[in-house]
Structure formats: C-alpha cells, structure tokens
Design a protein around this motif. Structure first.
Motif, short mmCIF file in Angstrom:
data_model
loop_
_atom_site.label_atom_id
_atom_site.label_comp_id
_atom_site.label_asym_id
_atom_site.label_seq_id
_atom_site.Cartn_x
_atom_site.Cartn_y
_atom_site.Cartn_z
N VAL A 279 -48.28 -8.09 17.45
CA VAL A 279 -48.57 -8.06 15.99
C VAL A 279 -47.19 -8.41 15.19
CG1 VAL A 279 -49.18 -6.37 13.99
CG2 VAL A 279 -50.39 -6.43 16.01
N VAL A 280 -47.30 -9.22 14.11
CA VAL A 280 -46.28 -9.54 13.33
C VAL A 280 -46.56 -9.20 12.08
CG1 VAL A 280 -44.74 -11.54 12.70
CG2 VAL A 280 -45.48 -11.61 14.75
N VAL A 281 -45.57 -8.33 11.51
CA VAL A 281 -45.67 -8.05 9.76
C VAL A 281 -44.47 -8.38 9.27
CG1 VAL A 281 -46.07 -6.43 8.20
CG2 VAL A 281 -47.04 -6.08 10.45
N ASP A 282 -44.42 -9.40 8.18
CA ASP A 282 -43.35 -9.61 7.28
C ASP A 282 -42.19 -10.33 8.16
OD1 ASP A 282 -42.70 -9.66 4.54
OD2 ASP A 282 -41.23 -8.55 4.99
N GLY A 283 -42.75 -11.16 9.24
CA GLY A 283 -41.63 -11.81 10.13
C GLY A 283 -41.10 -11.06 11.27
N ARG A 284 -41.67 -9.92 11.31
CA ARG A 284 -40.94 -9.06 12.46
C ARG A 284 -41.98 -8.67 13.45
NH1 ARG A 284 -39.65 -2.36 11.40
NH2 ARG A 284 -38.70 -2.19 13.59
N ILE A 285 -41.68 -8.71 14.74
CA ILE A 285 -42.68 -8.44 15.70
C ILE A 285 -42.62 -6.98 15.87
CG2 ILE A 285 -43.29 -8.70 18.21
CD1 ILE A 285 -41.80 -11.27 18.21
N ILE B 198 -42.11 -19.69 11.61
CA ILE B 198 -41.95 -18.66 10.50
C ILE B 198 -40.28 -18.90 10.47
CG2 ILE B 198 -43.96 -17.13 10.87
CD1 ILE B 198 -42.11 -15.16 12.37
N GLU B 199 -39.95 -18.55 9.14
CA GLU B 199 -38.44 -18.48 8.86
C GLU B 199 -38.37 -17.35 7.97
OE1 GLU B 199 -36.83 -22.21 7.33
OE2 GLU B 199 -37.91 -23.51 8.70
N GLY B 200 -37.53 -16.48 8.22
CA GLY B 200 -37.52 -15.05 7.58
C GLY B 200 -38.94 -14.48 7.69
N ASN B 201 -39.35 -14.16 6.49
CA ASN B 201 -40.82 -13.42 6.42
C ASN B 201 -42.01 -14.35 6.09
OD1 ASN B 201 -40.38 -13.80 3.90
ND2 ASN B 201 -41.06 -11.81 3.45
#
Length: 460
Positions: A413-419, A25-28
């Motif tokens: 869980v990852v949402v929009d590239g954020r853990i 992943i890069e960014g989101n």
C-alpha cells in the motif's frame, strides 16, 4: 520510484486495464503510467519495485467510518439499531478517554491500511475522543483522512427520548465551535492528507437552528458535511410526525444537501427523495454490511444510480460490521442487491469497484487528486496478490478482486507516495504495539461502562 510488473486497474475515464504495467511516482504524485518495459527504458536510473505480476488498483476509499468503534468490535451482535445505540454503543463510548480514542483510531487505521484503504471519511468524532490525538494517529499511520467532528445540542434519537448516555452529550459550544477550532488548526495539514468536516448527529439530536448555523459555516469555509440519514424506519416516522417532511426534504430545509455533502445509509427513501438528491448533487454512502446486520434494510443503490446520484461505499463501524475491509464490503454490497431484487445483473462488480474508488473520491470532493491511477494524481494505491488458491486463475481481475479476494490479500500500500504496507506488513506503525494498546484500553472501557465482554455461551 518505479513500480513495475503489475496488472493495473487504472479506473481512468476509459477504465483501461494495463497488463505488464508500471507506474512512476515523483514525490507524492504519479508522473507516468504505461507498459513496464517502456517506463524502465525511459528511467534506467530510477529506483524500482517489482510487483511480481500482482494487481495494482487505486487506494480504496471508505466513505463511512467510526474510528472509536474499532476496539469495541463485537460488543452488540444481534441488536436492532436503537437498543444497539442506547444500551451498548453510547454506554461504552460515553466512558472513553482521549487515550482510548487514540488507541482505537490507531487500530482502525492499521486495519484499513493493511486491507487496501488509503482514504476514509470519519462520521462523528466526539470531543471526548480527542481530536488532536486522532490527528496524531493520522500523521503516524500515513493514511489520508477526512475527519467529521460531531455537531449536536440534543441528547435524543428520533422517537426515543432521554436515550443518550450523558457521556456522549455535547453542547453547541463544545461541538460546533470545537469543530471550527479544529478546522482552523488541522485542515490541509500533513501535506493535505487531513481534511476537517462537519459530522452532525442524525435529526432528533440536533435542533433545526443548529443545523442551519452549521450549514452556513460549511458554505463559508467550503467544508464537507456527512450525516446518517434515513437509516431506520424510525427516522422517517420521526421527521414526518415532527415536521411533516421526508428525511431528504427535512435535510434540504436546514441546508444539509449539496455537492459537499455525503448522506449515509439512506435506506428509507422514496422517489421524490432520490430526485432531490440528484438535483442537489448530494452524495450517498452505501453501507450494506452494517444495514444488513442491524436489520435496518438495504439502500436501493440501483435506483439511486439510475437517477444520477453518486453512490460510494462505506464499512461503518466495527460493532455494526465487525471489520473495516472494503474488499469484503464490495462483495457483500453487490450480492445483497442481487438477492433482494432477484436480478443477477442489477449491480456489477465493475460498478462496485467504481463505488470503492473513483465514486468515493468524487463524494469527498477529491476526484481531481485520488480515485484512479492517472498522471498528475496523488500516489495512493494498493497492490493485491491474486496468485492464491482462492483467487486464481484471475483471468478477469475485476471479478477476482470483488468476488474472490479479501483484504488479507493486500501486499503493498502506498499513500501520498510513501510505502506504508509492504509484503503484507504495516511499516508506518508497530502493529503488535497498536493491537496490545487497543486490547488494554478496550478492557478498561468495558470495566468503566460495567458491560460484560465475551461470548454468550458458557466459558469453562
């Protein structure tokens, strides 16, 4: 960031399952999906997260949620729908303050994230819960949200008159115009994680004129509409007596059907209703635990799917389900169909997982962005540990996920590239504080509503 050493249920068009897989992943956004070793060689400097052989799936998508009900879990067990609403739910919710709404929303979002849900559709967000505070909770938690603001102008339900608690009654100006203001303020905010929908009340709580006005606004602004429909027999009886129409025919007459609409429950349908849903491209949210617990009946999902209707999955609210665990909902959703039809093949684990992921994304108009692990899509996914006594050996990961796992098996869980969840721990909010605040506010709501909280058996 490179996530490696996972079995990946991609939910792509071929439904590929990648063993020893990895995701970059890069960014989101997801930029590469493939074998972990190949990706590691191609990205030697990339930050890595070793998933230890766990199962990686698209983030689960819950297409029917009531945020405000999370902290009144268990308040109305063994009630039928109408007294459940009139005697308990509306009385409690009619005593909410905006701080109560915020506390309940945070509790709900924490539960959803920890059990693998990355996107949800809220059905009827009342003005008194405080839309701005709910949006703030979406921002804090990191979850992806479609918030359906309530639209209403009549304080009744189907065949029941003068049934709604006065604290829940809203006017056209408060509800419809309030949702439009929130749409202008919040739609597309938080890096496009927050969308604003219309969430009108069930027929009997909205005049035909207001439905039509709302539908016109929805088309002009390309807004989604979600509504409870044909949940109980009384819904069908009311619409037949009042307008001479079935629930779906009535919804069509006031402009509620279409590709941007998610109709919820849809238990009391006939063949003509199903054909019209398919013709208009209207989506259905299947809520098996809620419908079963309230004795409302069971949506005929196999016939809807056979007709070409897109069916997604929803948990509903805590008083009707008692949890927001989509993994548990998948199991019950397929088992109840097998039981009522006496056909073990009628709704497979694979179809149920589609309903919880890619079909849910389609219902929300987000299939281009979420619902599968594919290059170009947003980095929304959950990682489940199947190396446990109740899930191992997991030779068929779809079977193990749907029939054996629970939300408690979610590790990351990852949402929009954020853990936002790691090692089963919520990172985006202080879980202890969220629970403590919800307990405090729930106790205050019960006192204001003068409704007892606690077991029916004697406590000594």
């Amino acid at each position: 960031m490179l996530f490696t050493n996972a079995t990946i249920l991609t939910m792509n068009e071929r439904r590929d399952i990648i063993t020893d897989g990895g995701v970059v992943i890069e960014g989101n956004r997801i930029t590469q999906v493939g074998k972990a070793n190949d990706l590691a060689l191609a990205h030697p400097e990339q930050e890595r997260v070793d998933l230890g052989g766990k199962l990686l799936i698209p983030g689960l998508i819950d297409t029917h949620v009531h945020l405000a009900q999370a902290m009144i879990r268990g308040c109305a067990d063994e009630y039928e729908l109408i007294p459940w609403l009139c005697d308990r739910i509306w009385v409690l919710q009619g005593n909410y303050t905006e701080r109560d709404g915020y506390a309940s929303a945070r509790l709900c979002m924490a539960e959803m994230l920890k059990s693998g849900t990355t996107t949800f559709l809220e059905a009827m967000l009342a003005h008194r819960y405080g839309f701005d505070g709910i949006a703030q909770a979406v921002e804090e938690s990191g979850i992806r949200a479609c918030l359906g603001g309530i639209v209403m102008d009549v304080g009744t339900y189907a065949t029941q008159t003068a049934a709604m608690h006065p604290g829940m009654i809203e006017s056209r100006e408060t509800s419809l115009l309030g949702v439009l203001k929130m749409h202008e303020k919040w739609h597309g905010r938080l890096n496009d994680r927050l969308h604003v929908w219309f969430g009108p009340r069930t027929p009997g709580g909205v005049t035909p004129e207001l439905y039509r006005e709302m539908s016109d606004h929805a088309r002009e602004r390309n807004m989604g509409i979600t509504m409870h429909l044909a949940e109980v027999k009384a819904d069908r009886e009311f619409l037949q007596a009042e307008y001479g129409l079935s629930p779906v025919r009535y919804a069509e007459s006031v402009g509620l059907l279409g590709k941007k609409s998610v109709m919820v429950h849809m238990v009391w349908l006939d063949d003509d209703d199903m054909a019209l849903l398919a013709k208009t491209g209207t989506h259905v949210s299947y809520n098996p635990s809620s419908n079963a617990k309230l004795g409302s009946g069971i949506c005929d999902v196999p016939r809807l799917l056979a007709r070409g209707v897109n069916v997604s999955l929803g948990c509903d609210g805590a008083p009707a389900n008692n949890d927001y665990d989509m993994i548990r909902e998948m199991k019950f959703g397929t088992l109840i169909q097998k039981a009522v039809t006496r056909d073990p093949k009628v709704l497979s684990a694979e179809t149920m997982l589609e309903m919880a992921t890619i079909r849910g994304a389609r219902a929300l108009g987000l299939e281009h962005a979420i619902g599968s692990i594919e290059v170009g899509k947003k980095a929304d996914f959950a990682v489940i540990d199947l190396d446990r006594p109740h899930t191992a050996p997991a030779f068929n990961p779809v079977s193990s996920l749907v029939y054996a796992a629970t939300g408690g098996d979610v590790d990351t869980v990852v949402v929009d590239g954020r853990i936002v969840v790691a090692g089963g721990k919520l990172l985006s909010m202080n879980e202890d504080e969220v629970i403590a605040e919800a307990k405090k506010h729930a106790a205050q709501v019960y006192r204001r509503a003068n409704i007892p909280a606690g077991p029916r058996w004697p406590v000594i």
